[in-house]
Design a protein around this motif. Structure first.
Motif, PDB file in Angstrom:
ATOM      1  N   TYR A 173       0.854  -1.183   0.000  1.00 35.62           N
ATOM      2  CA  TYR A 173       0.000   0.000   0.000  1.00 35.62           C
ATOM      3  C   TYR A 173       0.891   1.234   0.000  1.00 35.62           C
ATOM      4  O   TYR A 173       1.821   1.339   0.801  1.00 35.62           O
ATOM      5  N   SER A 174       0.601   2.172  -0.903  1.00 34.75           N
ATOM      6  CA  SER A 174       1.399   3.398  -0.963  1.00 34.75           C
ATOM      7  C   SER A 174       0.575   4.524  -1.565  1.00 34.75           C
ATOM      8  O   SER A 174       0.009   4.390  -2.656  1.00 34.75           O
ATOM      9  N   LYS A 175       0.485   5.613  -0.819  1.00 36.63           N
ATOM     10  CA  LYS A 175      -0.146   6.845  -1.323  1.00 36.63           C
ATOM     11  C   LYS A 175      -1.547   6.616  -1.884  1.00 36.63           C
ATOM     12  O   LYS A 175      -1.903   7.098  -2.962  1.00 36.63           O
ATOM     13  N   GLY A 176      -2.350   5.846  -1.149  1.00 42.46           N
ATOM     14  CA  GLY A 176      -3.740   5.630  -1.535  1.00 42.46           C
ATOM     15  C   GLY A 176      -3.968   4.506  -2.522  1.00 42.46           C
ATOM     16  O   GLY A 176      -5.121   4.168  -2.830  1.00 42.46           O
ATOM     17  N   GLU A 177      -2.888   3.885  -3.024  1.00 43.76           N
ATOM     18  CA  GLU A 177      -3.005   2.777  -3.971  1.00 43.76           C
ATOM     19  C   GLU A 177      -2.526   1.479  -3.304  1.00 43.76           C
ATOM     20  O   GLU A 177      -1.651   1.499  -2.446  1.00 43.76           O
ATOM     21  N   TYR A 178      -3.116   0.361  -3.713  1.00 47.70           N
ATOM     22  CA  TYR A 178      -2.662  -0.925  -3.194  1.00 47.70           C
ATOM     23  C   TYR A 178      -2.490  -1.923  -4.343  1.00 47.70           C
ATOM     24  O   TYR A 178      -3.169  -1.830  -5.369  1.00 47.70           O
ATOM     25  N   TYR A 179      -1.541  -2.840  -4.134  1.00 44.83           N
ATOM     26  CA  TYR A 179      -1.201  -3.818  -5.162  1.00 44.83           C
ATOM     27  C   TYR A 179      -1.057  -5.204  -4.543  1.00 44.83           C
ATOM     28  O   TYR A 179      -0.502  -5.344  -3.452  1.00 44.83           O
TER      29      TYR A 179
END
Length: 493
Positions: free
Chosen positions: A278-284
């Motif tokens: 998770y980073s800066k509002g995005e997740y992968y």
């Protein structure tokens, strides 16, 4: 319910599984190596069988021997714990062929997730967001360089069959890429027997957030909250907490439903974990751990759901006893992995005999351990001593309780990472929940550890003196009582 279950593991996770079995009235079978013949888990079980020498390749990874013991003992099922054979699709398939229930997902699901490349492709088809990167294996260094150039640096080179933080390398520029590429290929080949690697865009300042899932045999899947696992060394977790400090109800619902979709895409059953960056509002999507996680304890503490028991019930064929809307949480929980390792020496293992041992206790504290005073930490296996967990009404109280528990914990005879945990928990950024997987380096935590070690050495000397005086007094009292009893016996004569 099963009448008898074999636990194909050792240490604290073996005891954890046995405790769940005992509460359900299920008999347990332990398997142990030469190094573990006097271990607590082997004594705790109803039956215990020797399976080979200390090296795991000759004992805990010996599929044929473990299955032989299962059949000989009359065990109907095998709980693999974590590590060793827990994510080995061949082992799961051989259990299925032998008519023994594997307490975990079907072998096909394990096989799909065992290859990170295959897992990426499955998730892409299921509409699960993945980190930009190669869709398949990279055949040559030239192709790898071309891919890295097109994605843009930094990138991370990963072994397709890798796991546990092994077989990964971050590359920040084109210089040195060839060396890193060959290095990971070599590690992948020697550690996993598969030199296949792939390239992903490196997500900067990421948090590691994972969702616990439970899936029964009838297609029902739920997510059981999330865990924050960003405090790591060499991609291996050291401190986990539930819930995540960054989570909102809306984000939890979105990520949780994505985790459920990922599980359904591979026909998942039993307990598992879908991991995300998770980073800066995005997740992968990162990976699926097809087993019970080390840190499952903190999820149990905030939800009240016994995940180990659910594993047994699902494997037996029961339906999930709750729906997604039934799952709630209360409070906050933190886990510190107490390891026999030296944080001031690059976290090098510190095997040896535990001369003194006193675990923490009190309100809100849970300790899952397989050791005791006099126990020897073997160089053959993982260096974990215990999982120390603290629960509080909120994150602040959980941190304060953990600090108190770490103060109480006494382990003498081996070097531990307790000073590391103290240093992290007193860090202002940690207390504010500002975490990334680079936390240790970004905050120069090792320098803080040095200060804690210095403080603890003074207290340790005082404690050692007190314990020595206590032992001398006990010895004197014991000798006096012995003399009195001897004199009394003489008078009777």
């Amino acid at each position: 319910m099963f009448k008898k279950v074999l636990i194909a593991n050792r240490g604290e996770i073996a005891i954890r599984a046995m405790r769940a079995c005992r509460e359900l009235g299920v008999q347990t079978v332990a398997v142990y190596s030469e190094a573990d013949k006097n271990a607590l888990f082997a004594k705790y079980a109803d039956e215990a069988y020797y399976i080979g020498p200390a090296p795991s390749s000759q004992s805990y990874l010996n599929i044929d021997k473990i299955l032989e013991v299962a059949l000989e003992s009359g065990a109907e099922a095998i709980h693999p714990g974590y590590g060793f054979l827990s994510e080995n699709s061949i082992f799961a398939r051989k259990c299925e062929e032998a008519g023994i229930v594997f307490i975990g997902p079907p072998s096909k699901a394990i096989e799909q997730m065992g290859s990170k490349i295959a897992a990426r492709n499955v998730m892409i088809k299921a509409g699960v967001p993945v980190v930009p990167g190669t869709e398949g294996a990279v055949a040559s260094k030239e192709e790898a360089i071309e891919t890295a150039d097109s994605i843009g640096y930094p990138v991370i080179i990963k072994a397709s069959a890798g796991g546990g933080g092994i077989g990964m390398k971050i590359v920040h520029s084109k210089e040195g890429f060839k060396t890193a590429f060959h290095s990971i290929q070599s590690v992948a080949s020697s550690a996993f027997g598969d030199p296949t690697v792939f390239i992903e865009k490196y997500v900067e300042e990421p948090r590691h957030i994972e969702f616990q899932i439970l899936a029964d045999k009838y297609g029902d899947v739920v997510y059981v909250m999330e865990r924050e696992c960003s405090i790591q060394r060499r991609h291996q977790k050291l401190i986990e907490e539930a819930p995540s400090p960054v989570m909102t109800p809306e984000l939890r619902k979105e990520m949780g439903e994505t985790a459920v979709r990922a599980a359904k895409a591979i026909g998942y059953e039993n307990a598992g974990t879908v991991e995300f960056l998770y980073s800066k509002g995005e997740y992968y999507f990162l990976e699926v751990n097809t087993r019970l996680q080390v840190e499952h304890t903190i999820t149990e503490m905030i939800t009240g759901i016994d995940l180990a028991k659910q594993q047994l019930r699902i494997a037996w064929g029961e339906k999930l006893p709750f729906r997604q809307e039934d799952i709630t949480y209360r409070g906050w929980a933190i886990e510190c992995r107490i390891n026999a390792e030296d944080p001031l020496n690059d976290f090098a293992p510190s095997p040896g005999k535990i001369r003194r041992y006193r675990s923490a206790g009190g309100p809100g504290i849970r300790v899952d351990s397989g050791v005791h005073m006099g126990y020897t930490i073997s160089p053959y296996y993982d260096s974990m001593i215990s999982k120390l967990c603290a629960w509080g009404q909120n994150r602040e109280e959980a941190i304060d309780r953990m600090n108190r528990a770490l103060y109480e914990y006494v382990v003498a005879g081996v070097t531990t990472n307790i000073p590391f945990h103290k240093a992290v928990l007193r860090n202002e950024s940690f207390r504010k929940g500002k975490l990334t997987t680079h936390f240790i380096d970004d905050h120069n935590i090792i320098e803080d550890v040095r200060k804690v070690v210095k403080e603890d050495s003074t207290r340790g000397a005082t404690l050692a003196s007190a314990l020595e005086n206590r032992d001398q007094k006990i010895a004197a009292i014991t000798a006096a009582v012995g003399s009195y009893m001897k004199a009394a016996d003489e008078r009777k004569k």
